[in-house]
Design a protein around this motif. Structure first.
Motif, short mmCIF file in Angstrom:
data_model
loop_
_atom_site.label_atom_id
_atom_site.label_comp_id
_atom_site.label_asym_id
_atom_site.label_seq_id
_atom_site.Cartn_x
_atom_site.Cartn_y
_atom_site.Cartn_z
N VAL A 93 6.58 -8.77 -9.19
CA VAL A 93 5.65 -7.67 -8.92
C VAL A 93 5.81 -7.28 -7.45
CG1 VAL A 93 3.26 -6.91 -8.90
CG2 VAL A 93 4.02 -8.57 -10.61
N LEU A 94 6.15 -5.99 -7.20
CA LEU A 94 6.24 -5.49 -5.84
C LEU A 94 5.09 -4.50 -5.62
CD1 LEU A 94 10.09 -4.81 -5.59
CD2 LEU A 94 8.84 -6.85 -4.88
N PRO A 95 4.13 -4.84 -4.77
CA PRO A 95 2.99 -3.93 -4.54
C PRO A 95 3.45 -2.62 -3.90
CG PRO A 95 2.55 -6.13 -3.68
CD PRO A 95 4.02 -6.07 -4.01
N LEU A 96 2.79 -1.54 -4.28
CA LEU A 96 3.12 -0.21 -3.78
C LEU A 96 2.03 0.32 -2.87
CD1 LEU A 96 4.43 1.51 -7.04
CD2 LEU A 96 5.77 0.31 -5.29
N LYS A 97 2.46 1.09 -1.89
CA LYS A 97 1.53 1.78 -1.00
C LYS A 97 1.14 3.13 -1.61
CE LYS A 97 1.37 3.44 3.81
NZ LYS A 97 2.17 3.52 5.05
N SER A 137 -0.30 0.88 -8.65
CA SER A 137 -0.29 0.03 -7.44
C SER A 137 0.88 -0.94 -7.37
CB SER A 137 -1.60 -0.76 -7.35
OG SER A 137 -1.74 -1.59 -8.50
N SER A 138 1.72 -1.00 -8.41
CA SER A 138 2.79 -2.01 -8.42
C SER A 138 4.03 -1.53 -9.15
CB SER A 138 2.30 -3.30 -9.10
OG SER A 138 1.16 -3.81 -8.47
N PHE A 165 6.06 0.75 -13.88
CA PHE A 165 5.15 1.03 -12.76
C PHE A 165 3.70 1.11 -13.24
CE2 PHE A 165 9.21 2.80 -11.52
CZ PHE A 165 9.31 2.46 -10.18
N THR A 166 2.80 0.69 -12.34
CA THR A 166 1.40 1.06 -12.45
C THR A 166 1.12 1.89 -11.19
OG1 THR A 166 0.54 -0.84 -11.21
CG2 THR A 166 0.87 -1.13 -13.59
N LEU A 183 6.94 1.50 -0.91
CA LEU A 183 6.52 0.11 -0.70
C LEU A 183 5.68 0.02 0.57
CD1 LEU A 183 9.98 -1.46 -1.51
CD2 LEU A 183 8.03 -1.32 -3.05
N PHE A 228 7.02 -3.36 -11.39
CA PHE A 228 7.34 -4.60 -12.07
C PHE A 228 8.84 -4.64 -12.38
CE2 PHE A 228 2.90 -3.82 -12.90
CZ PHE A 228 2.31 -5.08 -12.83
#
Length: 201
Positions: A45-49, A33-34, A30-31, A70, A36
Motif C-alpha cells: 500500500v502506497l499512501p497518496l497525497k 488515499s492509496s 487505487f482508492t 505520492l 495498491f
C-alpha cells in the motif's frame, strides 16, 4: 431428480467456482488515499497525497488516466487503454510503448508472463521507464514514469511477486524536472495503415 441433472449441476458448479477462483486481482488499484500493488506474495500500500482521474477517447480507443501524487510530491500516471473487440494491437507491447511515447528505442528491464518494465529515451534525452501490464489483444495498462526507487518497488512486487520486508520507503527526492509527466500520445495516426492498431474486417 435424475442422476444426469445432478451431474450437470455439479459440473456447472465446478465450472463457476473454477472461473471465480481463476480471476486474478488487478495488480494496480487505487482508492482516494492509496495505491495498491498486488501480485504473488506481494501486497503493498502506497499512501497518496492527491488523486485525479481523467477520461478521453482517440478514435476507437477509450483511455482512462489516473494521476496519483505520492507524499514526496512524485506523480505517477496509471493509464488503461481499451478498444472494441474488433480492434487489436497489431504490434508487440514494446513497439506500442515506443510509438506512443516517441522513444527512439526500448529495452526490457524486467518481465514476467503478465507484466514488463520497459525503458526508452525521450526526445529531450531523459530516460522513461514504463510498466506495461498485458491485458489481452484489445486492452493494455501502463504505469509511468517510474523513477529508480519506484522501479525497484515495482520489480520486487509486481514482476517478482515477493513480499515486502518491512515498510516501503520511497527514497527519492523530487526535483524540479520531475514535475512534468511525459504523457503518452494516442492519436489518429496510430490507426492509419494498421501501424499499431488493427481492425478486423
Amino acid at each position: 431428480m435424475s442422476k444426469w441433472i445432478i451431474l450437470a449441476l455439479v459440473v456447472l458448479a465446478v465450472a463457476i467456482l473454477w472461473r471465480l477462483s481463476s480471476r486474478s486481482i488487478a495488480p494496480v488499484t487505487f482508492t482516494e488515499s492509496s495505491m495498491f500493488l498486488r501480485y504473488g506474495d506481494c501486497r503493498l500500500v502506497l499512501p497518496l497525497k492527491r488523486i485525479e482521474r481523467r477520461h478521453r477517447t482517440a478514435d476507437a480507443l477509450s483511455i482512462d488516466r489516473t494521476f496519483a501524487t505520492l507524499f514526496n510530491g512524485y506523480t505517477l500516471v496509471d493509464e488503461r487503454v481499451s478498444m472494441p473487440e474488433n480492434y487489436t494491437f497489431g504490434k508487440a507491447t514494446d513497439a506500442v510503448v515506443r510509438a506512443v511515447f516517441g522513444l527512439g528505442s526500448v529495452e526490457s528491464l524486467a518481465k514476467n508472463d503478465k507484466m514488463e518494465i520497459l525503458e526508452g529515451v525521450q526526445a529531450n534525452g531523459a530516460p522513461l521507464r514504463v510498466l506495461a501490464i498485458f491485458k489481452g489483444k484489445s486492452d493494455l495498462e501502463l504505469l509511468y514514469p517510474l523513477n529508480e526507487s519506484l522501479q525497484n518497488i515495482v520489480t520486487q512486487c509486481l514482476i517478482e511477486g515477493k513480499a515486502s520486508e518491512g515498510a516501503t520507503v520511497l527514497n527519492h527526492v523530487v526535483k524540479e524536472d520531475d514535475s512534468e509527466v511525459p504523457l503518452s500520445r494516442w492519436d489518429q495516426k496510430l490507426f492509419e495503415l494498421d501501424i499499431l492498431i488493427n481492425k478486423d474486417m
